[in-house]
Scaffold this motif. Sequence first.
Motif, mmCIF file in Angstrom:
data_model
loop_
_atom_site.group_PDB
_atom_site.id
_atom_site.type_symbol
_atom_site.label_atom_id
_atom_site.label_comp_id
_atom_site.label_asym_id
_atom_site.label_seq_id
_atom_site.Cartn_x
_atom_site.Cartn_y
_atom_site.Cartn_z
ATOM 1 N N ILE A 74 96.079 -9.798 -31.261
ATOM 2 C CA ILE A 74 95.991 -9.318 -29.877
ATOM 3 C C ILE A 74 94.558 -8.905 -29.514
ATOM 4 O O ILE A 74 94.012 -9.400 -28.525
ATOM 5 N N ALA A 77 92.406 -11.975 -29.337
ATOM 6 C CA ALA A 77 92.638 -12.760 -28.121
ATOM 7 C C ALA A 77 91.950 -12.124 -26.918
ATOM 8 O O ALA A 77 91.408 -12.829 -26.056
ATOM 9 N N SER A 158 99.063 -18.214 -33.122
ATOM 10 C CA SER A 158 99.413 -17.484 -31.904
ATOM 11 C C SER A 158 98.214 -17.101 -31.055
ATOM 12 O O SER A 158 98.386 -16.643 -29.921
ATOM 13 N N TYR A 161 97.945 -18.870 -27.468
ATOM 14 C CA TYR A 161 98.910 -18.418 -26.467
ATOM 15 C C TYR A 161 98.516 -17.053 -25.910
ATOM 16 O O TYR A 161 98.501 -16.849 -24.691
ATOM 17 N N ASN A 162 98.169 -16.131 -26.807
ATOM 18 C CA ASN A 162 97.756 -14.798 -26.350
ATOM 19 C C ASN A 162 96.496 -14.872 -25.501
ATOM 20 O O ASN A 162 96.358 -14.150 -24.502
ATOM 21 N N VAL A 207 102.306 -9.117 -24.165
ATOM 22 C CA VAL A 207 101.900 -9.886 -25.341
ATOM 23 C C VAL A 207 102.378 -9.208 -26.623
ATOM 24 O O VAL A 207 102.813 -9.870 -27.564
ATOM 25 N N SER A 208 102.300 -7.879 -26.668
ATOM 26 C CA SER A 208 102.746 -7.166 -27.867
ATOM 27 C C SER A 208 104.248 -7.337 -28.084
ATOM 28 O O SER A 208 104.700 -7.510 -29.225
ATOM 29 N N SER A 211 104.780 -10.890 -29.322
ATOM 30 C CA SER A 211 104.229 -11.066 -30.664
ATOM 31 C C SER A 211 105.115 -10.426 -31.722
ATOM 32 O O SER A 211 105.360 -11.017 -32.784
#
Length: 290
Positions: A74, A77, A158, A161-162, A207-208, A211
Motif C-alpha cells: 500500500i 503504491a 498487487s 492494482y493498488n 485498498v486496505s 488487500s
Amino acid sequence: MWGYAFIAPAGLGLAVFYLWPVVRTGYFSFTEWGAFGGHTWSGLDNYHRLLSDPEVGRSLVNTLAYTALGLIAIPLAVVFAALLNRDGLRGAGIYRTLFFLPVVTMPVAVAMIWRWLYNGDYGLINHVLAQVGIDGPNWIADPDTALFALVVVGIWSSLGYNLVIFLAGMQAIPKEYYDAAAIDGAGPVRQFFRITLPLLSPTAFFVSIISVIGSLQLFDLVYVLAGSGQTARANPAFPRMETVVQLFHDRAFATNDRGYGAAIVMMLLVLIIALTALQFRLQKRWVHYG
C-alpha cells in the motif's frame, strides 16, 4: 417494480453463486462425510477438532503474517502513484501499463515465472547474486526465506492494482489545493504529506480492505510454488507457506474430509468479517479524531 426487475439478474446470480454456497458450506461444517460420499450430522465435532489441530494454528499464523507483510504494497503504491501523477511526466501511460501487467496476468503464470526465478540451482535471482559472490538460498525450499519469497510475489502482483486506484484518487484532488499551498511556500514533499495523504484516506481505506481480504484468501501462488498434498509436504519449507485456504483444499479435496474442510473455511469467513469490521471501526476513529 422496474427497479427490482433491473437488479433481479444480478441479485439472482449473487444469491445462487455466492449466498447459497455460503449457507451450504455452513451446514456441511456440522457434518461428517464418508469415503464414498454422503454425510451425517456431527454437531460441533469439526469445530472442536479445529481448536486442537496444530496445523490449523500454523496455517492461520502463516496467513496472518502474509497479510501483515503484504500491506507493504500500500505505501509503495502511494509513492509510485505520486511519481506517476506528476505533471509533464513523459511515458506515464507506458509506466502505468507496465505496473498493471501483473494484475491481468494469470496467477498460475505469475507463480510459474517466480518459481523459475526462485530456483536454487538455475534461478535468475541466484545467478545474479552469484555474480557478486553471494550464494543465494533455495528461496521456496528454505524455511527461513519461503514466507518472505511468497510475500514478494504477492506485493509484485498487487502493486499495479493498488497504484491505479491511488492514482485515480490523486487525480480527483482539486489542483487548486496544490496551487494555494505553492503560493504559501509549501514544496512538493510538504504538499504530499499535508494535502495528498489526508485526502487519500478514503482510497487507502478501500485498498486496505481489498488487500486484507485478498491476502487472507491466498491459494493459487502457494499451490503452484509449493504444490499440494504429498508433493507439497515433501518441501521442508511448506510449513512456513501453508495458508488456511491451502489447508482447506487439502482437507476437502485431497483427503475427502469435506466436513472438516467446510469448518476450516467457515473459520476463515469469520476471520475476514472480524478484520473487516475492525478496519471499519478504525477508519471511523481516524475520521473522528482527524
